[in-house]
Design a protein around this motif. Structure first.
Motif, PDB file in Angstrom:
ATOM      1  N   ILE A   1       1.223  -6.604   9.461  1.00  0.00           N
ATOM      2  CA  ILE A   1       1.241  -5.932   8.164  1.00  0.00           C
ATOM      3  C   ILE A   1       1.177  -4.221   8.242  1.00  0.00           C
ATOM      4  CG2 ILE A   1       0.632  -5.639   5.989  1.00  0.00           C
ATOM      5  CD1 ILE A   1      -0.493  -8.680   5.963  1.00  0.00           C
ATOM      6  N   ASP A   2       0.322  -3.928   9.068  1.00  0.00           N
ATOM      7  CA  ASP A   2       0.234  -2.364   9.083  1.00  0.00           C
ATOM      8  C   ASP A   2       1.484  -1.835   9.682  1.00  0.00           C
ATOM      9  OD1 ASP A   2      -1.197  -0.203   9.089  1.00  0.00           O
ATOM     10  OD2 ASP A   2      -1.975  -0.221  10.950  1.00  0.00           O
ATOM     11  N   TYR A   3       2.261  -2.410  10.655  1.00  0.00           N
ATOM     12  CA  TYR A   3       3.605  -1.959  11.096  1.00  0.00           C
ATOM     13  C   TYR A   3       4.749  -2.023   9.833  1.00  0.00           C
ATOM     14  CZ  TYR A   3       7.597  -1.510  14.132  1.00  0.00           C
ATOM     15  OH  TYR A   3       8.743  -0.942  14.954  1.00  0.00           O
ATOM     16  N   LEU A   4       4.495  -3.197   9.189  1.00  0.00           N
ATOM     17  CA  LEU A   4       5.658  -3.333   8.158  1.00  0.00           C
ATOM     18  C   LEU A   4       5.633  -2.178   7.162  1.00  0.00           C
ATOM     19  CD1 LEU A   4       7.600  -4.860   6.293  1.00  0.00           C
ATOM     20  CD2 LEU A   4       5.725  -6.117   5.488  1.00  0.00           C
ATOM     21  N   MET A   5       4.283  -1.753   6.877  1.00  0.00           N
ATOM     22  CA  MET A   5       3.946  -0.509   5.649  1.00  0.00           C
ATOM     23  C   MET A   5       4.159   0.564   6.161  1.00  0.00           C
ATOM     24  SD  MET A   5       3.248  -2.762   3.418  1.00  0.00           S
ATOM     25  CE  MET A   5       2.888  -1.700   1.887  1.00  0.00           C
ATOM     26  N   ASN A   6       3.849   0.997   7.510  1.00  0.00           N
ATOM     27  CA  ASN A   6       3.854   2.311   8.077  1.00  0.00           C
ATOM     28  C   ASN A   6       4.594   2.597   9.333  1.00  0.00           C
ATOM     29  OD1 ASN A   6       1.720   2.911   5.874  1.00  0.00           O
ATOM     30  ND2 ASN A   6       0.479   1.726   7.311  1.00  0.00           N
ATOM     31  N   LYS A   7       5.296   1.528   9.896  1.00  0.00           N
ATOM     32  CA  LYS A   7       6.037   1.786  11.020  1.00  0.00           C
ATOM     33  C   LYS A   7       5.200   2.080  12.228  1.00  0.00           C
ATOM     34  CE  LYS A   7      10.486   2.128  13.037  1.00  0.00           C
ATOM     35  NZ  LYS A   7      11.833   2.706  13.114  1.00  0.00           N
ATOM     36  N   ASN A   8       3.917   1.882  12.204  1.00  0.00           N
ATOM     37  CA  ASN A   8       2.817   2.413  13.159  1.00  0.00           C
ATOM     38  C   ASN A   8       1.816   1.058  13.078  1.00  0.00           C
ATOM     39  OD1 ASN A   8       1.673   3.965  15.007  1.00  0.00           O
ATOM     40  ND2 ASN A   8       0.819   5.246  13.751  1.00  0.00           N
ATOM     41  N   ILE A   9       1.018   1.360  14.146  1.00  0.00           N
ATOM     42  CA  ILE A   9      -0.619   0.534  14.288  1.00  0.00           C
ATOM     43  C   ILE A   9      -1.367   1.377  14.127  1.00  0.00           C
ATOM     44  CG2 ILE A   9      -1.754  -1.254  15.397  1.00  0.00           C
ATOM     45  CD1 ILE A   9       0.855  -2.200  14.150  1.00  0.00           C
TER      46      ILE A   9
ATOM     47  N   LYS B   1       3.170  -4.763  -0.931  1.00  0.00           N
ATOM     48  CA  LYS B   1       2.700  -3.515  -1.878  1.00  0.00           C
ATOM     49  C   LYS B   1       2.383  -4.026  -3.187  1.00  0.00           C
ATOM     50  CE  LYS B   1       4.788   0.786  -3.688  1.00  0.00           C
ATOM     51  NZ  LYS B   1       5.991   1.535  -3.795  1.00  0.00           N
ATOM     52  N   ALA B   2       2.638  -5.025  -3.809  1.00  0.00           N
ATOM     53  CA  ALA B   2       2.285  -5.693  -5.110  1.00  0.00           C
ATOM     54  C   ALA B   2       0.970  -6.381  -4.506  1.00  0.00           C
ATOM     55  CB  ALA B   2       3.532  -6.600  -5.486  1.00  0.00           C
ATOM     56  N   PHE B   3       1.024  -7.090  -3.516  1.00  0.00           N
ATOM     57  CA  PHE B   3      -0.366  -7.511  -3.017  1.00  0.00           C
ATOM     58  C   PHE B   3      -1.655  -6.603  -2.841  1.00  0.00           C
ATOM     59  CE2 PHE B   3      -3.401  -9.287  -0.049  1.00  0.00           C
ATOM     60  CZ  PHE B   3      -3.754 -10.484  -0.393  1.00  0.00           C
ATOM     61  N   LYS B   4      -1.086  -5.349  -2.548  1.00  0.00           N
ATOM     62  CA  LYS B   4      -2.200  -4.281  -2.276  1.00  0.00           C
ATOM     63  C   LYS B   4      -2.753  -3.761  -3.462  1.00  0.00           C
ATOM     64  CE  LYS B   4      -2.876   0.174  -0.289  1.00  0.00           C
ATOM     65  NZ  LYS B   4      -1.867   1.275   0.581  1.00  0.00           N
ATOM     66  N   ASN B   5      -1.453  -3.817  -4.431  1.00  0.00           N
ATOM     67  CA  ASN B   5      -1.859  -3.137  -5.847  1.00  0.00           C
ATOM     68  C   ASN B   5      -2.904  -4.405  -6.392  1.00  0.00           C
ATOM     69  OD1 ASN B   5      -0.322  -1.084  -5.802  1.00  0.00           O
ATOM     70  ND2 ASN B   5       1.648  -2.154  -6.603  1.00  0.00           N
ATOM     71  N   PHE B   6      -2.706  -5.652  -6.232  1.00  0.00           N
ATOM     72  CA  PHE B   6      -3.507  -6.553  -6.923  1.00  0.00           C
ATOM     73  C   PHE B   6      -5.010  -6.325  -6.320  1.00  0.00           C
ATOM     74  CE2 PHE B   6      -5.373 -10.785  -5.485  1.00  0.00           C
ATOM     75  CZ  PHE B   6      -5.757 -11.214  -6.975  1.00  0.00           C
ATOM     76  N   LEU B   7      -5.088  -5.990  -4.883  1.00  0.00           N
ATOM     77  CA  LEU B   7      -6.378  -6.107  -4.312  1.00  0.00           C
ATOM     78  C   LEU B   7      -6.981  -4.650  -4.958  1.00  0.00           C
ATOM     79  CD1 LEU B   7      -5.743  -7.170  -0.613  1.00  0.00           C
ATOM     80  CD2 LEU B   7      -6.778  -8.403  -2.321  1.00  0.00           C
ATOM     81  N   ASN B   8      -6.342  -3.813  -5.032  1.00  0.00           N
ATOM     82  CA  ASN B   8      -6.767  -2.508  -5.553  1.00  0.00           C
ATOM     83  C   ASN B   8      -7.275  -2.532  -7.065  1.00  0.00           C
ATOM     84  OD1 ASN B   8      -7.400   0.324  -4.824  1.00  0.00           O
ATOM     85  ND2 ASN B   8      -5.527   0.839  -5.956  1.00  0.00           N
ATOM     86  N   ASP B   9      -6.625  -3.204  -7.798  1.00  0.00           N
ATOM     87  CA  ASP B   9      -7.097  -3.478  -9.103  1.00  0.00           C
ATOM     88  C   ASP B   9      -8.033  -4.773  -9.443  1.00  0.00           C
ATOM     89  OD1 ASP B   9      -5.567  -1.038  -9.614  1.00  0.00           O
ATOM     90  OD2 ASP B   9      -3.984  -1.847 -10.416  1.00  0.00           O
TER      91      ASP B   9
END
Length: 635
Positions: free
Chosen positions: A335-343, A512-520
């Protein structure tokens, strides 16, 4: 040859100035020349320097060695030594402080401080000058220090027998600035005064040099040549013919020829050549101007095309701000690569947490004197359902860093920090990282298209070509000077393009929506939250997003709310993966280890090489084999 020897002599004898401390510009150079009836020419020069310097050297030359010898009656009016003068006399040098705004021809009338001649360079100081004569070159080194100041050097002298007499006209043909003038001049003004107003047909005048200069006569007695800028080592000469009756001397050089007609032919040809050059420059300028506007217009169109075709993400039907499901059948570190194209190190922390969640790794809390400072031991229990990439991480953690199938976070940090093992840590980390990237690339999250980069390179090359033309031909076109940075900026843009595929974009939006869910997470009501059995897995994914600490704290708050909501104590033993310190310690240790390995590797690279011959250098390996020793400890 004499001139070369003289220049070498001047450099050796007159080079007292520390070049590193000198930084100046010639802001103004005014020359006032008056032709006398006896054929001499009275010269006044005002050289204005602005900046930091120790003085100035002016070389006066009255013979041009490049001119061809002549015989009266057989004169080459375009190149002849007949135009050389007899000599230079009555030289006086002086200085004064000025401001650039006040410098005009009226400045010649102000009071200057005369410089006193010094006999040698060692005793010379401010207010002195050194003089050297090498037959046809007179050199004056004038001492007047300045520290971010503006100082004018005033030189007056007489050029003897400079006028040439022809059968029909008198003529002056003189280099006022020679090829050995090694400074750029910001503003050059030259006035030449005839003995009288010349209303005859003999009066003509020309100037040669940089074609950007201009020459005029406003009263048929005074000729004014001017240039806004003159490059170093660029000759500027003025040629004028006038009524020969203005000259009374009988001792001047005579050509014994009718000269004016031939001179006019030569100057007409030179003017024609100069005008062709001007037309060429105008054409180049027009070309550069047109190409500049075409370039900017085309680049705007291309930029929009590149963006919409190769950069703008695909439209998606998924528009939700929150998403609670796990997307895709791939491991958390991908997932890190998907979000940022990096690890990042977050991916390693998440991978470790995921294997703890899958029961491949067991965590044991170690006893400590300070209960707030918790320590953990990680024990390898099995390799069930681990991927090849996860196996590489397990081998690294439990075989290289740990022993007997266990390691602690302290072991991890020490291994990365040690100068002996930091390179091994870095190598293993990048091996694992490359495997994660390889796994992620198989998911085809990003499009691969080299067209934008090729277009970016071509756009930069075109901007360079136009820019070089503008600079080479000294075209004053401000918009063209921005071509190069704009071309570089566009190339960088094309290199940074990382457009996701349709699948990649769909997964990205959901994660990204999953991250928003965790963040909130803490903002949701308990009845809106998923089953508590998923919360532990949520913490694993929160790690890759860098949210584990805050999410775990929010979960603990929600546990208390659940107790009140259900009225039971079923959740009283909630203890996800022992407690939140575990998430914090793993993430902290991985990041610390990663940073420490970089610092240690740099220290190794910067250390001095060892010297086996025993003559100093860096420490060698293999310590602890000498006699004696000792230790110490605090108390």
């Amino acid at each position: 040859m004499k001139k070369i020897l003289f220049l070498i002599f001047s450099f050796l004898i007159f080079s007292k100035v520390n070049a590193t401390s000198v930084n100046y510009n010639i802001t103004n150079f005014f020359i006032d020349a008056t032709i006398l009836e006896n054929g001499n020419m009275e010269m006044k020069e005002l050289i204005v320097l602005d900046g930091t310097f120790h003085g100035y050297v002016r070389e006066l030359e009255y013979k041009n060695p490049k001119l061809n010898s002549y015989t009266p009656g057989e004169i080459n009016f375009s190149n002849s030594a007949i135009y050389n003068a007899k000599g230079i006399s009555n030289v006086k040098v002086s200085t004064r402080n000025v401001t650039n705004e006040e410098v005009t021809y009226e400045t010649f009338q102000k009071v200057f401080t005369p410089l006193i001649r010094s006999l040698n360079d060692k005793t010379a100081k401010d207010g002195n000058f050194l003089f050297h004569n090498d037959e046809d070159i007179l050199s004056y080194k004038m001492y007047q220090s300045a520290d971010d100041e503006t100082i004018a050097f005033f030189i007056s002298y007489t050029i003897e027998d400079v006028i040439v007499m022809h059968e029909d006209v008198a003529e002056l043909y003189w280099n006022f600035i020679g090829t050995n003038f090694t400074d750029k001049i910001s503003n050059l003004q030259i006035q030449v005064h005839l003995p009288k107003i010349d209303l005859s047909e003999s009066f003509h005048f020309w100037a040669h040099g940089d074609i950007t200069g201009e020459i005029d006569s406003y009263d048929r007695k005074t000729i004014l040549a001017s240039m806004k800028s003159l490059d170093k080592n660029t000759v500027v000469d003025i040629r004028t013919t006038f009524d020969k009756n203005f000259i009374t001397s009988n001792t001047l050089r005579h050509s014994n020829e009718i000269a004016l007609e031939e001179i006019l032919k030569i100057e007409e040809k030179r003017a024609e050549d100069a005008n062709k050059q001007r037309e060429f420059i105008r054409a180049i300028r027009h070309f550069a101007e047109v190409m500049t506007y075409i370039y900017y217009s085309a680049l705007i169109v291309i930029w929009f095309y590149i963006y919409f075709q190769f950069d703008r993400e695909y439209k998606s039907d998924f528009q939700s701000k929150y998403y609670r499901e796990f997307t895709g059948n791939y491991n958390v570190e991908i997932i890190d690569y998907l979000m940022n194209k990096n690890i990042s190190p977050n991916a390693m922390s998440a991978s470790i947490m995921n294997m703890i969640y899958k029961k491949n790794i067991e965590v044991e809390e170690l006893p400590t004197e300070n209960k707030k400072q918790k320590k953990y031991k990680f024990i390898l229990k099995n390799n069930d359902k681990v991927t090849d990439t996860e196996q590489i991480l397990l081998d690294f953690l439990f075989e290289k860093i740990g022993k007997e199938n266990s390691f602690t976070t302290t072991d991890l940090e020490k291994y990365a920090k040690s100068s002996r093992t930091c390179e091994s840590f870095s190598k293993s980390y990048h091996e694992w990282k490359n495997c994660v990237i390889k796994d992620a690339e198989q998911e085809k999250f990003y499009e691969t298209n080299g067209i934008p980069i090729v277009v970016g390179i071509l756009a930069l090359l075109v901007s360079i070509l136009i820019f070089l033309v503008v600079v080479y031909y000294h075209i004053d076109l401000i918009s063209s000077y921005f071509l190069l940075p704009v071309g570089i900026l566009f190339l960088f843009y094309t290199l940074l393009i990382k457009k996701r595929t349709r699948k990649g974009n769909e997964d990205y939006l959901r994660w990204k929506a999953f991250k928003n869910f965790l963040n909130d997470f803490g903002n949701f009501k308990v009845k809106e939250l998923p089953e508590i059995i998923l919360w532990e897995k949520y913490l694993v994914y929160a790690t890759v997003f860098g949210l584990a600490d805050s999410v775990e704290k929010s979960m603990n708050v929600k546990i208390n709310e659940l107790k009140e909501f259900t009225g039971t104590t079923i959740y009283s033993n909630w203890n996800p993966l022992y407690d939140w310190h575990l998430y914090h310690i793993i993430n902290h240790s991985v990041h610390t280890a990663f940073s420490s390995s970089i610092v240690a590797s740099q220290a190794n690279a910067n250390s001095r090489n060892s010297n086996g011959s025993g003559f100093g250098g860096g420490f060698s390996s293999g310590s602890g084999f000498g006699g004696g020793g000792g230790g110490g400890h605090g108390f």
